[in-house]
Design an enzyme around this catalytic site. Structure first.
Site, PDB file in Angstrom:
ATOM      1  N   LYS A 268       0.930  -1.092   0.107  1.00  0.00           N
ATOM      2  CA  LYS A 268      -0.136   0.108  -0.071  1.00  0.00           C
ATOM      3  C   LYS A 268       0.750   1.203  -0.027  1.00  0.00           C
ATOM      4  O   LYS A 268       1.829   1.211   0.602  1.00  0.00           O
ATOM      5  CB  LYS A 268      -0.876   0.032   1.126  1.00  0.00           C
ATOM      6  CG  LYS A 268      -1.700   1.169   1.476  1.00  0.00           C
ATOM      7  CD  LYS A 268      -2.521   1.259   2.722  1.00  0.00           C
ATOM      8  CE  LYS A 268      -2.888   2.667   3.141  1.00  0.00           C
ATOM      9  NZ  LYS A 268      -3.784   2.519   4.534  1.00  0.00           N
ATOM     10  N   ASP A 273      -2.739  10.495   3.507  1.00  0.00           N
ATOM     11  CA  ASP A 273      -3.956  10.369   3.466  1.00  0.00           C
ATOM     12  C   ASP A 273      -4.675  11.044   4.448  1.00  0.00           C
ATOM     13  O   ASP A 273      -4.497  11.362   5.595  1.00  0.00           O
ATOM     14  CB  ASP A 273      -3.987   8.782   4.162  1.00  0.00           C
ATOM     15  CG  ASP A 273      -5.565   8.361   4.412  1.00  0.00           C
ATOM     16  OD1 ASP A 273      -6.536   8.805   3.719  1.00  0.00           O
ATOM     17  OD2 ASP A 273      -5.840   7.266   5.112  1.00  0.00           O
ATOM     18  N   LYS A 280     -10.234  12.915   7.669  1.00  0.00           N
ATOM     19  CA  LYS A 280      -9.787  12.458   9.223  1.00  0.00           C
ATOM     20  C   LYS A 280      -9.827  13.627  10.074  1.00  0.00           C
ATOM     21  O   LYS A 280      -9.810  14.721   9.681  1.00  0.00           O
ATOM     22  CB  LYS A 280      -8.412  12.066   8.964  1.00  0.00           C
ATOM     23  CG  LYS A 280      -8.121  10.809   8.280  1.00  0.00           C
ATOM     24  CD  LYS A 280      -6.699  10.192   8.259  1.00  0.00           C
ATOM     25  CE  LYS A 280      -6.544   9.098   7.394  1.00  0.00           C
ATOM     26  NZ  LYS A 280      -7.004   7.756   8.238  1.00  0.00           N
ATOM     27  N   ASP A 291       1.652   6.574   5.521  1.00  0.00           N
ATOM     28  CA  ASP A 291       0.759   5.391   4.900  1.00  0.00           C
ATOM     29  C   ASP A 291       1.340   4.822   3.508  1.00  0.00           C
ATOM     30  O   ASP A 291       0.340   4.170   3.165  1.00  0.00           O
ATOM     31  CB  ASP A 291      -0.781   6.158   4.675  1.00  0.00           C
ATOM     32  CG  ASP A 291      -1.999   5.401   4.951  1.00  0.00           C
ATOM     33  OD1 ASP A 291      -1.798   4.218   5.702  1.00  0.00           O
ATOM     34  OD2 ASP A 291      -2.857   5.781   4.299  1.00  0.00           O
ATOM     35  N   ASP A 350     -11.973   6.928   3.751  1.00  0.00           N
ATOM     36  CA  ASP A 350     -11.020   6.716   4.371  1.00  0.00           C
ATOM     37  C   ASP A 350     -10.745   5.434   4.489  1.00  0.00           C
ATOM     38  O   ASP A 350      -9.838   5.096   5.100  1.00  0.00           O
ATOM     39  CB  ASP A 350     -11.276   7.372   5.944  1.00  0.00           C
ATOM     40  CG  ASP A 350     -10.054   7.560   6.460  1.00  0.00           C
ATOM     41  OD1 ASP A 350      -8.873   7.390   5.861  1.00  0.00           O
ATOM     42  OD2 ASP A 350      -9.828   7.683   7.761  1.00  0.00           O
ATOM     43  N   GLU A 352      -9.487   3.727   1.928  1.00  0.00           N
ATOM     44  CA  GLU A 352      -9.086   3.596   0.513  1.00  0.00           C
ATOM     45  C   GLU A 352      -7.804   2.761   0.296  1.00  0.00           C
ATOM     46  O   GLU A 352      -7.604   2.411  -0.832  1.00  0.00           O
ATOM     47  CB  GLU A 352      -8.512   5.192   0.438  1.00  0.00           C
ATOM     48  CG  GLU A 352      -7.202   5.541   0.846  1.00  0.00           C
ATOM     49  CD  GLU A 352      -6.948   5.229   2.280  1.00  0.00           C
ATOM     50  OE1 GLU A 352      -5.704   5.053   2.520  1.00  0.00           O
ATOM     51  OE2 GLU A 352      -7.707   5.433   3.037  1.00  0.00           O
ATOM     52  N   ARG A 354      -7.605  -0.424   0.803  1.00  0.00           N
ATOM     53  CA  ARG A 354      -7.963  -1.492   0.614  1.00  0.00           C
ATOM     54  C   ARG A 354      -8.491  -1.522  -1.020  1.00  0.00           C
ATOM     55  O   ARG A 354      -8.422  -2.614  -1.872  1.00  0.00           O
ATOM     56  CB  ARG A 354      -9.180  -2.252   1.229  1.00  0.00           C
ATOM     57  CG  ARG A 354     -10.489  -1.366   1.689  1.00  0.00           C
ATOM     58  CD  ARG A 354     -11.218  -1.525   2.632  1.00  0.00           C
ATOM     59  NE  ARG A 354     -10.586  -1.114   3.935  1.00  0.00           N
ATOM     60  CZ  ARG A 354     -11.060  -1.540   5.075  1.00  0.00           C
ATOM     61  NH1 ARG A 354     -12.275  -2.133   5.183  1.00  0.00           N
ATOM     62  NH2 ARG A 354     -10.588  -1.024   6.112  1.00  0.00           N
TER      63      ARG A 354
END
Length: 505
Positions: A268, A273, A280, A291, A350, A352, A354
């Site tokens: 990933k 993010d 967030k 991230d 959020d 995202e 996956r």
């Protein structure tokens, strides 16, 4: 003036080596266990008279060998006029120093000793495995990230040496080489994680990966945002469309002639993010530059496999996007078509990671590897369940067990978690094949159930797969400890390399 990315990623590490003598030691580092409120020197080659003087001097300064305690003795005796540093190991189980204890203590030593060019660890009784762990810890403990400093003092430490008088020279040199190579991969991951998202975004990350791959003899290809949209990578396209800096998918391949198998890694790479439209909270959002740690780990693992010339084909996918809120960002409730054709109802932007990972897992499946391992800072639920220093692994038993064995061998905390059958049902959608979130409880397990949906088949059987959630141990917001420095930790590189070595063997 902006700092160039290659400058930010430049490494400044000491050289790791082995020596059969203490000549030119610089500073001698010894380890001491705590026993009966006194310090007991471990496996030193020094003369008994020098060790007696050392023990007496340590007693005079109240040093008892407690874990992480450090004593510096400028001059011990007439015969031993080289400065000595003693690092406490604490109480040792069965009186034996382990690789975990030594790696930690060597990192502590390097961080504690300043203004020294060469440190020599006098632990002559150790085998090659213990020596390697010691050198790894010393190199990693010396890591520092100064790319943004307007003025940074030059590094004093240039070499860490293992006094390996009891180990054959070729074995000691091989251990030092592997320690240096693996530590380099961990440090590369740390530097990528530590870099500001202003400089590290999908395109620049992809460029850096291509340049590093070329240097290591690894094949690299990149799909840009236009190509991703044209080829149906709906997850990457959706997550990246809120940013002015479009997504990328990087494919790396190391394929030795004498390959013993083929493994695909998927990482990933959300370079920042915000949560997108499902934004967030502001508190600690700056940490979301990390991230992309999974993608950094995969890149470093493929490079390290090539540098070590492992006999296994390694394919790496870096799923890179920046998750931003804007007039062009995707919305909660949007339905997207992923690479491979499955549709997903996005209930929370959020969740995202996956989505980009689903695309990359489907792409990796087309390579028909023997196994797929994905690694990601995927869920805050992993932090709740396992804390800040332990990662979770979920998936097929054969792959998960091999990863657990590898993690145990290199002392990276990894814990197996289940994917209960009922978790998949919470991802059901009335509009699409599945939703990107399910119930709140068991969030780490539900995320793994989502990812499993995108692992393909060969000959009618799903490709063996495991998912590693590194949301906790990939980033250290607290103080340094042992060989682990602040911010990016490089967690996972050593486990994945050890996993590959197991396959190669």
């Amino acid at each position: 003036m902006a700092v160039a990315l290659d400058e930010l990623l430049a490494l400044d590490l000491p050289t790791a080596s082995a020596s059969s003598t203490l000549d030119g030691a610089g500073v001698i580092v010894l380890f001491a266990a705590s026993a009966d409120s006194a310090a007991s020197i471990v496996d030193s080659s020094l003369a008994e008279s020098d060790l007696a003087d050392l023990t007496r001097a340590l007693g005079q300064v109240g040093f008892t060998g407690e874990k992480d305690a450090v004593a510096r003795l400028p001059r011990v005796s007439g015969d031993l006029d080289t400065p000595v540093v003693v690092v406490g190991l604490g109480k040792l189980a069965d009186g034996q120093a382990t690789t975990q204890v030594l790696r930690h203590a060597a990192g502590t030593a390097v961080r504690a000793v300043k203004d020294v060019a060469r440190l020599t660890f006098d632990v002559a009784g150790f085998d090659a495995g213990l020596g390697q762990a010691l050198l790894e810890g010393a190199v990693l403990g010396s890591y520092r990230y100064t790319g943004y400093k307007s003025s940074a003092s030059p590094r004093s430490l240039t070499e860490v040496v293992w006094h390996a008088s009891d180990v054959p020279a070729d074995e000691a040199e091989a251990a030092a080489h592997r320690a240096q190579t693996v530590a380099r991969g961990v440090a590369e991951t740390r530097s990528l994680v530590n870099t500001s998202a202003l400089q590290l975004f999908p395109e620049s990350f992809a460029d850096a990966a291509v340049a590093a791959a070329k240097e290591a003899g690894v094949k690299a290809t990149v799909l840009d945002d236009t190509e991703l949209a044209e080829k149906g990578y709906g997850g990457l396209t959706f997550v990246g469309m809120g940013s002015s800096r479009g997504p990328r998918l990087v494919r790396l391949e190391y394929a030795p002639k004498s390959s013993q198998g083929k493994v695909a890694f998927v990482g990933k790479g959300i370079t920042f993010d915000t949560g997108g439209i499902s934004i967030k909270p502001a508190a600690n959002m700056h940490e979301m530059k990390s991230d992309m740690a999974g993608a950094a780990t995969v890149l470093a693992t493929v490079l390290t496999a090539a540098r070590l010339e492992l006999d296994v084909t390694v394919i790496g996918y870096l799923a890179l996007a920046e998750n931003m809120p804007s007039a062009t960002a995707g919305r909660p409730g949007d339905i997207i078509t992923m690479f491979g054709g499955k549709t997903v109802e996005v209930l929370n932007t959020d969740a995202e990671g996956r989505l980009v990972m689903g695309d990359a897992l489907a792409a990796a499946s087309l390579d028909e590897p023997d196994a797929i391992v994905d690694i990601a800072t995927l869920t805050s639920a992993a932090l709740v369940a396992l804390g800040k220093r332990t990662a979770g692994v979920m998936g097929d038993d054969d792959v998960a067990d091999a990863l657990l064995d590898a993690a145990d061998a290199v002392d990276e905390p990894l814990w197996e978690m289940p994917i209960p059958e009922e978790m998949r049902g919470t991802l059901d959608s009335t509009q699409a094949d599945l939703a990107n979130i399910g119930q709140r409880e068991g969030g780490m397990l539900i995320a793994a159930a989502f990812l499993r949906e995108f692992v393909g088949e060969t000959e009618g059987e799903r490709i063996p797969w495991a998912h590693v959630d590194i949301a906790g141990p990939s980033f250290n917001a607290g103080s340094p400890y042992g060989h682990v420095t602040k911010e990016g930790t490089g967690y996972g590189v050593r486990t994945l390399v050890a996993y590959l070595e197991g396959l190669s063997a």
